[in-house]
Design a protein around this motif. Structure first.
Motif, PDB file in Angstrom:
ATOM      1  N   ARG A  58      43.775  52.566   9.054  1.00 22.57           N
ATOM      2  CA  ARG A  58      44.865  51.834   9.704  1.00 22.57           C
ATOM      3  C   ARG A  58      44.388  51.112  10.971  1.00 22.57           C
ATOM      4  O   ARG A  58      45.044  50.179  11.434  1.00 22.57           O
ATOM      5  N   ASP A  86      57.286  54.963  14.057  1.00 23.68           N
ATOM      6  CA  ASP A  86      57.304  55.584  12.734  1.00 23.68           C
ATOM      7  C   ASP A  86      56.733  57.000  12.805  1.00 23.68           C
ATOM      8  O   ASP A  86      57.070  57.854  11.985  1.00 23.68           O
ATOM      9  N   GLU A 446      58.606  52.391   7.102  1.00 22.52           N
ATOM     10  CA  GLU A 446      57.674  52.025   6.039  1.00 22.52           C
ATOM     11  C   GLU A 446      56.253  52.511   6.340  1.00 22.52           C
ATOM     12  O   GLU A 446      55.521  52.909   5.425  1.00 22.52           O
ATOM     13  N   LEU A 447      55.840  52.467   7.621  1.00 21.38           N
ATOM     14  CA  LEU A 447      54.500  52.951   7.967  1.00 21.38           C
ATOM     15  C   LEU A 447      54.398  54.458   7.750  1.00 21.38           C
ATOM     16  O   LEU A 447      53.371  54.959   7.283  1.00 21.38           O
ATOM     17  N   ALA A 450      54.084  55.012   4.088  1.00 24.88           N
ATOM     18  CA  ALA A 450      52.740  54.672   3.618  1.00 24.88           C
ATOM     19  C   ALA A 450      51.739  55.769   3.974  1.00 24.88           C
ATOM     20  O   ALA A 450      50.823  56.073   3.191  1.00 24.88           O
ATOM     21  N   GLU A 453      52.210  58.633   1.548  1.00 27.48           N
ATOM     22  CA  GLU A 453      51.620  58.280   0.246  1.00 27.48           C
ATOM     23  C   GLU A 453      50.104  58.452   0.293  1.00 27.48           C
ATOM     24  O   GLU A 453      49.495  58.986  -0.642  1.00 27.48           O
ATOM     25  N   TRP A 454      49.487  58.028   1.400  1.00 22.85           N
ATOM     26  CA  TRP A 454      48.029  58.145   1.546  1.00 22.85           C
ATOM     27  C   TRP A 454      47.609  59.618   1.567  1.00 22.85           C
ATOM     28  O   TRP A 454      46.636  60.014   0.917  1.00 22.85           O
ATOM     29  N   ARG A 465      55.038  57.813  -6.846  1.00 17.67           N
ATOM     30  CA  ARG A 465      55.717  56.508  -6.796  1.00 17.67           C
ATOM     31  C   ARG A 465      57.075  56.707  -6.133  1.00 17.67           C
ATOM     32  O   ARG A 465      57.692  57.771  -6.235  1.00 17.67           O
ATOM     33  N   SER A 667      63.789  48.201   7.641  1.00 17.55           N
ATOM     34  CA  SER A 667      62.821  47.103   7.692  1.00 17.55           C
ATOM     35  C   SER A 667      63.477  45.802   8.134  1.00 17.55           C
ATOM     36  O   SER A 667      62.908  45.032   8.910  1.00 17.55           O
TER      37      SER A 667
END
Length: 708
Positions: A58, A86, A446-447, A450, A453-454, A465, A667
């Motif tokens: 990042r 976030d 959203e960050l 993400a 998810e990572w 998903r 967002s």
């Protein structure tokens, strides 16, 4: 490793907006103290604090990282925090255990969006705060602008201790507390101490007097000395500054270039000698109403403020010693569960590097591994009945997503991974919607999503998903209707027979009893999904035996669990069973259950059925200049605005909004307000869906059902 007493331990959280230079400042402070021989950089991905692969990818801090350094017989515990809200959970936990906040501001931008948001959180904890204007050597720096923007944020309580000046091409810092000029070479480092240039004396003396006056305001004795002498000695001045910081009435402002190591040593000296320690702060009140003080002589209490899962080592738990002392092999008790924990190891952390120690004392920050029953926000005490430190409160989720394993065979693995992530990050919420049969996660943006998810993919080796979650609608009726249904089945031997006549009506609290019926019994059913079923026995003449009425109601309740429109729950209906037929041989419970269910379904479809959607209360906080744009956006989302109030330079918009319209609102609000807008929502109730949307939803449901 040296053990420091509670008066010589300073816990400082470095907070500030993205790209303000917190990580570079932390690295420089470690270098200045001699604990590292070479400074890393975020560009080269070799700093002590930003060590995680995700942070390297990042290019910014994602996790709060505890560090430590020693400076002139003081121990400074630093916590380098992320700059994006976030990751607000990491910021809040750091502020919670810090004794002093160092808020870093980029001299190129001044107080920006991230600074405002993080300051709002820091201010709630009422912690002593010093502001550090960084990057003063940058060609686009504007210290005066940055300081002015700081004044606009917090007012006259922001008091300048230093300001930058270029003299003959050299970067200098004028210190109006010490009344010295520090001149730095091109590469920074140790400065040359000089008298303040004569042309700067008038400005420096004015700023010095402002600082003295502000310091004197915090103590009557100092005020009298100031009136008598017209000034304060350095010792008296430092005492007044500390008192002002503790009272949250004085916020010293320093300037540095963390990249060039300009002013860092002076800042560390101030932290040593002036910034409050845990010993200086007021005693905290526990959940039980007792006071807890950073005194090594008191009973031991550890507060777990952060947890990190390490694949090869298990959970690493970070704690602050709120009182007493902790030693290796101590037996402590989790005050939430009563379970005993053995502290097998103690560490001081510098990023991913662990330094083993034998003892930590009140006010210090450390870590331990392999606690079996203890999570973030827990307290470990000397006995199961020890007082409990008040847990941290985190903001509610702003983004909700349905989460699935990309490979359906890994659903269990995904759920276990999410549970483990939640133990480390309490701003991640987990739930399961029994209506939509979806696992729902809530996060801050959203960050944040993400990052989750990572972590799932790279730490727990499971791909996920994410989808917009399905909305839990409700079905009800708008008028009365009658229906009857005869269930008859004969296939040799005993058959099935049951006939039910019933009437249904919309139900509201406090309405009159139904007219025209001989009511022989009434049952109110509180539905698990909200609302009620009111069931009346209006049978006369024994046409249906009383023993079959529970079966009729059971059939109706089964239909109410899968409404005819979209298979959503039905609520707020009353049913009058007033007639029917039975057979002496063929009637049984299953016959009347089927007849009751079908009669109810037929009546429901003739009673002008409607969909109801969940409605949330919403409170949006935005800069005043952006009110029009946000109001327009809210109205496009079918929100009902109930009021607008002022909150300083912000506007608070209060209203109600359908939950279906909240998807992606986080967002969109960030985009409209350049990140300066925030919002909070809470469930209000159910309201009717507009007719055209109801038609779309029913059509969509029908199509999906046919495809299946």
């Amino acid at each position: 490793m040296k053990v420091f007493d509670n008066k010589h331990i300073k816990n400082v959280a470095l907070v500030g907006a993205h790209h303000s230079g917190k990580t570079t400042l932390a690295e420089t402070m470690l270098f200045e103290a001699g604990l590292i021989s070479r400074r890393g950089s975020t560009e080269q991905q070799n700093t002590i604090s930003d060590y995680h692969d995700l942070e390297h990818q990042r290019g910014a801090s994602v996790f709060a990282t505890p560090l430590h350094t020693e400076w002139r017989n003081y121990k400074i515990n630093l916590i380098d925090t992320p700059g994006m809200d976030d990751y607000i959970g990491e910021i809040i936990s750091s502020i919670r255990v810090a004794d002093t906040i160092a808020m870093v501001i980029n001299a190129k931008h001044g107080v920006d969006v991230g600074t405002e948001i993080i300051w709002n959180y820091a201010n709630r904890y009422n912690k002593p705060t010093v502001f550090v204007i960084n990057k003063i050597d940058h060609e686009k720096s504007n210290f005066e602008m940055a300081y002015k923007s700081l004044h606009e944020l917090i007012g006259n309580n922001a008091v300048m201790v230093q300001y930058p000046l270029v003299i003959d091409g050299s970067q200098c810092i004028i210190d109006v507390l010490k009344m010295k000029c520090y001149k730095f070479g091109p590469e920074g480092g140790k400065p040359e101490k000089m008298p303040i240039p004569e042309k700067e004396l008038i400005k420096a003396n004015e700023l010095h007097n402002i600082l003295v006056e502000k310091a004197a305001e915090n103590d009557e004795e100092l005020m009298e000395l100031y009136f008598d002498k017209g000034n304060l000695s350095e010792v008296e001045l430092l005492k007044g500054i500390k008192l002002g910081m503790l009272n949250h009435d004085l916020f010293p402002v320093f300037c540095v270039s963390a990249l060039k190591d300009m002013g860092t040593g002076r800042l560390m000296g101030f932290i040593d000698h002036v910034a409050p320690s845990a010993f200086d702060l007021k005693s905290e009140q526990t959940l039980e109403g007792e006071l807890i003080t950073a005194n090594p002589e008191n009973e031991t209490a550890l507060f777990i403020f952060k947890s990190i899962y390490q694949p090869n080592l298990g959970m690493l738990s970070f704690f602050k010693v709120m009182s007493g002392e902790v030693q290796v092999n101590d037996k402590l008790y989790n005050t939430r569960t009563g379970e005993q924990e053995i502290v097998n190891q103690l560490f001081i952390m510098d990023g991913k590097v662990k330094h083993a120690v034998q003892k930590l004392t009140a006010g210090d920050i450390g870590a331990t591994t392999k606690l079996k029953f203890t999570e973030t926000n827990d307290t470990l005490g000397a006995n199961p009945n020890s007082a409990t430190v008040k847990p941290m409160k985190f903001p509610q989720s702003r983004v909700e997503k349905a989460v699935f394993a990309a490979n359906s065979s890994e659903e269990e693995k995904l759920n276990e991974a999410l549970k483990r992530i939640h133990l480390q990050d309490l701003t991640l919420t987990l739930s399961y919607n029994n209506e939509t049969h979806q696992s729902i996660i809530g996060c801050q943006g959203e960050l944040h999503l993400a990052a989750i998810e990572w972590i799932l993919e790279n730490i727990y080796n499971v791909k996920a998903r994410f989808e917009s979650p399905k909305i839990s609608y409700r079905e009800t009726i708008q008028r009365s209707a009658t229906a009857n249904y005869r269930h008859k089945k004969q296939s040799g031997g005993s058959g099935q027979f049951g006939q039910v006549h019933l009437k249904i009506e919309p139900w509201t609290e406090g309405m009159d009893e139904p007219e025209g019926f001989n009511i022989r019994g009434k049952e109110e059913v509180e539905l698990p999904w909200g609302g009620k079923l009111i069931f009346y026995n209006c049978i006369v003449g024994g046409v249906i035996d009383t023993r079959y009425l529970p079966s009729i109601m059971k059939g109706i309740l089964e239909v109410m669990e899968n409404g005819p429109l979209t298979k959503s729950y039905i609520r707020d209906v009353r049913v009058m069973v007033y007639d029917g037929k039975m057979h002496a041989v063929d009637s049984n419970d299953i016959s009347f259950k089927i007849a009751g269910a079908q009669a109810f379904k037929d009546a429901f479809m003739n009673a002008n059925p409607k969909l109801m959607e969940p409605i949330n209360d919403i409170l949006v906080k935005i800069p005043e200049t952006m009110t029009g744009s946000v109001m327009t956006e809210l109205q496009t989302k079918r929100a009902i605005i109930q009021g607008i109030n002022n909150d300083g330079n912000y506007q608070l918009i209060k209203g109600q909004i359908p939950k279906a319209e909240l998807d992606n609102f986080s967002s969109q609000l960030r985009s409209i307000t350049q990140g300066r807008g925030t919002f909070a929502t809470s469930f209000k109730g159910y309201e009717s869906v507009p007719t055209h949307i109801q038609q779309q939803l029913i059509s969509q449901f029908t199509t999906e059902t046919l495809e299946v």
